[in-house]
Design an enzyme around this catalytic site. Structure first.
Site, PDB file in Angstrom:
ATOM      1  N   ASP A 199       0.956  -1.233  -0.037  1.00 48.67           N
ATOM      2  CA  ASP A 199      -0.265  -0.281  -0.148  1.00 48.67           C
ATOM      3  C   ASP A 199       1.023   1.672   0.019  1.00 48.67           C
ATOM      4  O   ASP A 199       1.660   1.153  -0.542  1.00 48.67           O
ATOM      5  CB  ASP A 199      -0.321  -0.284   1.198  1.00 48.67           C
ATOM      6  CG  ASP A 199      -2.572   0.225   0.710  1.00 48.67           C
ATOM      7  OD1 ASP A 199      -2.201   1.873   0.538  1.00 48.67           O
ATOM      8  OD2 ASP A 199      -3.381  -0.090   1.171  1.00 48.67           O
ATOM      9  N   PRO A 234       0.055   3.752  18.068  1.00 47.90           N
ATOM     10  CA  PRO A 234       0.355   2.000  18.827  1.00 47.90           C
ATOM     11  C   PRO A 234      -0.534   1.582  18.186  1.00 47.90           C
ATOM     12  O   PRO A 234      -0.523  -0.047  18.892  1.00 47.90           O
ATOM     13  CB  PRO A 234      -0.552   3.070  20.124  1.00 47.90           C
ATOM     14  CG  PRO A 234      -1.102   4.558  19.517  1.00 47.90           C
ATOM     15  CD  PRO A 234      -0.184   4.747  18.031  1.00 47.90           C
ATOM     16  N   ASP A 277      10.359  -0.192   1.674  1.00 44.16           N
ATOM     17  CA  ASP A 277       9.781   0.410   0.438  1.00 44.16           C
ATOM     18  C   ASP A 277      10.590   0.593  -0.953  1.00 44.16           C
ATOM     19  O   ASP A 277      11.520   1.080  -1.190  1.00 44.16           O
ATOM     20  CB  ASP A 277       9.964   2.226   1.225  1.00 44.16           C
ATOM     21  CG  ASP A 277       9.976   3.023   0.645  1.00 44.16           C
ATOM     22  OD1 ASP A 277       9.392   3.206  -0.420  1.00 44.16           O
ATOM     23  OD2 ASP A 277       9.284   4.777   1.106  1.00 44.16           O
ATOM     24  N   ASP A 280      14.312   1.997   0.282  1.00 45.57           N
ATOM     25  CA  ASP A 280      15.070   1.428   1.003  1.00 45.57           C
ATOM     26  C   ASP A 280      14.112   0.708   2.087  1.00 45.57           C
ATOM     27  O   ASP A 280      12.725   0.209   1.974  1.00 45.57           O
ATOM     28  CB  ASP A 280      15.209   3.216   1.825  1.00 45.57           C
ATOM     29  CG  ASP A 280      13.987   3.948   1.816  1.00 45.57           C
ATOM     30  OD1 ASP A 280      12.926   3.258   2.603  1.00 45.57           O
ATOM     31  OD2 ASP A 280      13.944   5.160   1.539  1.00 45.57           O
ATOM     32  N   ASP A 309      12.910   1.853   5.071  1.00 48.51           N
ATOM     33  CA  ASP A 309      11.257   2.479   5.874  1.00 48.51           C
ATOM     34  C   ASP A 309      10.311   2.800   4.920  1.00 48.51           C
ATOM     35  O   ASP A 309      10.270   3.739   4.300  1.00 48.51           O
ATOM     36  CB  ASP A 309      11.915   3.938   5.969  1.00 48.51           C
ATOM     37  CG  ASP A 309      11.358   5.177   7.091  1.00 48.51           C
ATOM     38  OD1 ASP A 309      10.262   4.306   7.965  1.00 48.51           O
ATOM     39  OD2 ASP A 309      11.909   6.000   6.924  1.00 48.51           O
ATOM     40  N   HIS A 343      -3.964   5.420   4.277  1.00 51.08           N
ATOM     41  CA  HIS A 343      -4.827   4.897   3.607  1.00 51.08           C
ATOM     42  C   HIS A 343      -3.999   3.692   3.317  1.00 51.08           C
ATOM     43  O   HIS A 343      -4.557   2.644   3.604  1.00 51.08           O
ATOM     44  CB  HIS A 343      -4.149   5.159   1.336  1.00 51.08           C
ATOM     45  CG  HIS A 343      -5.062   3.694   1.090  1.00 51.08           C
ATOM     46  ND1 HIS A 343      -4.807   2.458   0.691  1.00 51.08           N
ATOM     47  CD2 HIS A 343      -7.110   3.180   0.086  1.00 51.08           C
ATOM     48  CE1 HIS A 343      -5.619   1.594   0.164  1.00 51.08           C
ATOM     49  NE2 HIS A 343      -7.083   2.449   0.517  1.00 51.08           N
ATOM     50  N   SER A 386     -11.077  -1.014   0.006  1.00 49.17           N
ATOM     51  CA  SER A 386     -10.268  -1.165   0.467  1.00 49.17           C
ATOM     52  C   SER A 386      -9.926  -1.514   2.346  1.00 49.17           C
ATOM     53  O   SER A 386      -8.599  -2.017   2.465  1.00 49.17           O
ATOM     54  CB  SER A 386      -9.414   0.200   0.227  1.00 49.17           C
ATOM     55  OG  SER A 386      -8.524   0.405  -0.970  1.00 49.17           O
TER      56      SER A 386
END
Length: 456
Positions: free
Chosen positions: A169, A177, A191, A196, A198, A213, A373
């Site tokens: 996504d 949390p 990613d 990368d 992150d 999203h 979705s």
């Protein structure tokens, strides 16, 4: 890696090696695809130089995957991707050296605005009241009661332990949390937009409609299968857009890194071969024509949102109708088909609650969002419960069959614009107990001004 200016180059997988593609994303003529690129599978890789010379392609692939090889190739003669594909495939049966050729088309989250094949439905547009929800609203919302989630936890004695769900996504708020203790270890995240490790979301709340999203979708998986692990894979950019080769790379990554369920809350309006072949391989290890992908013995079920067109027009990949994939429409609070759902009973196999679903958004907050979705990750979560409950079943389509066959089989006659509707709304309790004749709850029979005539 995050920067003030987002790098928009395309990164693709070549047997797990990354290579940047030089072209920027833009529509080419009538083709919503990556310019100057085509995807081609050849019977014999030795014919690549001759094929490239004939059709004006660089013989050095940008990337490749699968056996027989599927190449991502650069167009060098100035033609559009559609023109090159047409030259290879028409008149039928096309070039005998070519198994298939297609454009590297773009795809979008199915709630993205401005698309002619789906409706944008976002909390960020005219729904400010939905921002700022609470963790209490997240944990006690209506859909968990409708699918009997708590009963499934108690009677099924599973919350998805040992199962990993990949969420492909826009990324995720890694510090939210809702995901505490529920994410795979950092080395298993990626990613695929910025290349990368992150997969954080990029954008600004209320400015970028796609922002949040992926976090919202992942939060729904987290509440449906709270003991499962979530693998966040960012494949859609700040605008909610991606492309096929990137999705292929992410699905291979997911399968090779332990995911047994992949959630795809995005779509595109045209049928494509590449994802179809990969999903079939992830299900049973190969395709009918013998193509294999570099995933070894790893197997993975795929769940895809059907789209928000409010009509019968197919949205892919949900409309592929594959054994290893479930296409998911959205249902309402009163067990009717949601008015915005893209639906035809020939390819939407199940539905799940999809209106006003509370889930996580970036910044540690919660919000409501509506769309298929939101329905798809409920089905992904239930699939994780079924997989955890049935470790003896190793073929993904067996898990998906249980989810489908234990759904609430509520039927309606001719309902415009969809025709005959078989709701097949998923039920977590029936799924984990493998109860085929799941009871139909009592509910009203009208919604959104549509007159439904129930036939079962």
């Amino acid at each position: 890696m995050r920067a003030a200016v987002i790098y928009t180059g395309i990164f693709v997988l070549m047997l797990m090696l990354w290579t940047p593609a030089g072209s920027a994303q833009r529509a080419v003529g009538g083709c919503d695809c990556i310019p100057d690129q085509v995807i081609v599978q050849l019977l014999d890789p030795a014919t690549l130089p001759a094929v490239a010379a004939q059709y004006g392609l660089d013989p050095q692939p940008v990337s490749q995957v699968a056996t027989p090889p599927i190449f991502l190739l650069t167009i060098t003669n100035g033609q559009t991707p559609e023109q090159v594909v047409a030259a290879m495939t028409t008149p039928a049966p096309g070039d005998p050296r070519v198994i298939f050729a297609e454009v590297n088309r773009k795809l979008s989250q199915v709630e993205r605005t401005g698309l002619d094949w789906t409706q944008g439905r976002s909390w960020a547009i005219g729904r400010s009241w939905a921002i700022g929800g609470s963790s209490k609203g997240y944990s006690r919302q209506w859909f968990t009661q409708r699918i009997r989630l708590n009963e499934a936890f108690e009677q099924g004695q599973t919350r998805g332990e040992g199962v990993t769900v990949a969420v492909l996504d826009t990324g995720i708020d890694l510090s939210h949390p809702a995901f505490s203790g529920r994410l795979v270890e950092p080395k298993l995240r990626w990613d695929f937009v910025d290349n990368d490790s992150d997969p954080s979301e990029v954008g600004t709340l209320r400015v970028d409609p796609a922002f949040g999203h992926g976090t919202h979708v992942a939060g729904i998986v987290a509440i449906t299968a709270p003991a499962a692990k979530i693998m966040p894979l960012r494949v859609l950019d700040q605008n909610g857009e991606g492309e096929l080769w990137r999705i292929t790379a992410a699905l291979i990554w997911a399968a090779n890194n332990g995911a047994e369920v992949a959630n795809l809350s995005f779509g595109y309006p045209d049928d494509v071969r590449l994802i179809k072949d990969l999903v079939e391989c992830a299900d049973v290890g190969t395709t009918p024509n013998g193509t294999t992908f570099p995933i070894g013995a790893n197997r993975m079920a795929v769940v895809a949102a059907s789209g928000n067109g409010g009509n019968r027009i197919p949205v892919f990949p949900a409309a592929e109708d594959l054994n290893g994939m479930l296409g998911v429409g959205a249902s309402t609070r009163v067990d009717l088909l949601a008015a915005f759902t893209s639906y035809d009973r020939s390819w939407v196999e199940v539905t799940a609650p999809g209106e006003d679903i509370v889930s996580a958004i970036p910044g540690g907050r919660y919000a409501l969002w509506t769309g298929t979705s939101m329905a798809a990750p409920i089905v992904s979560g239930i699939t994780a419960l079924v997989r955890a409950k049935n470790p003896q079943l190793t073929i993904p389509h067996d898990w998906l069959d249980i989810v489908k066959e234990t759904s609430v089989d509520k039927r309606f006659g001719n309902v415009p614009p969809w025709g005959e509707v078989r709701l097949n709304r998923v039920d977590a309790l029936c799924a984990v107990t493998n109860t085929i004749n799941c009871p139909i709850p009592s509910s009203v029979t009208t919604d959104f001004g549509i007159d439904y005539k129930q036939t079962k």
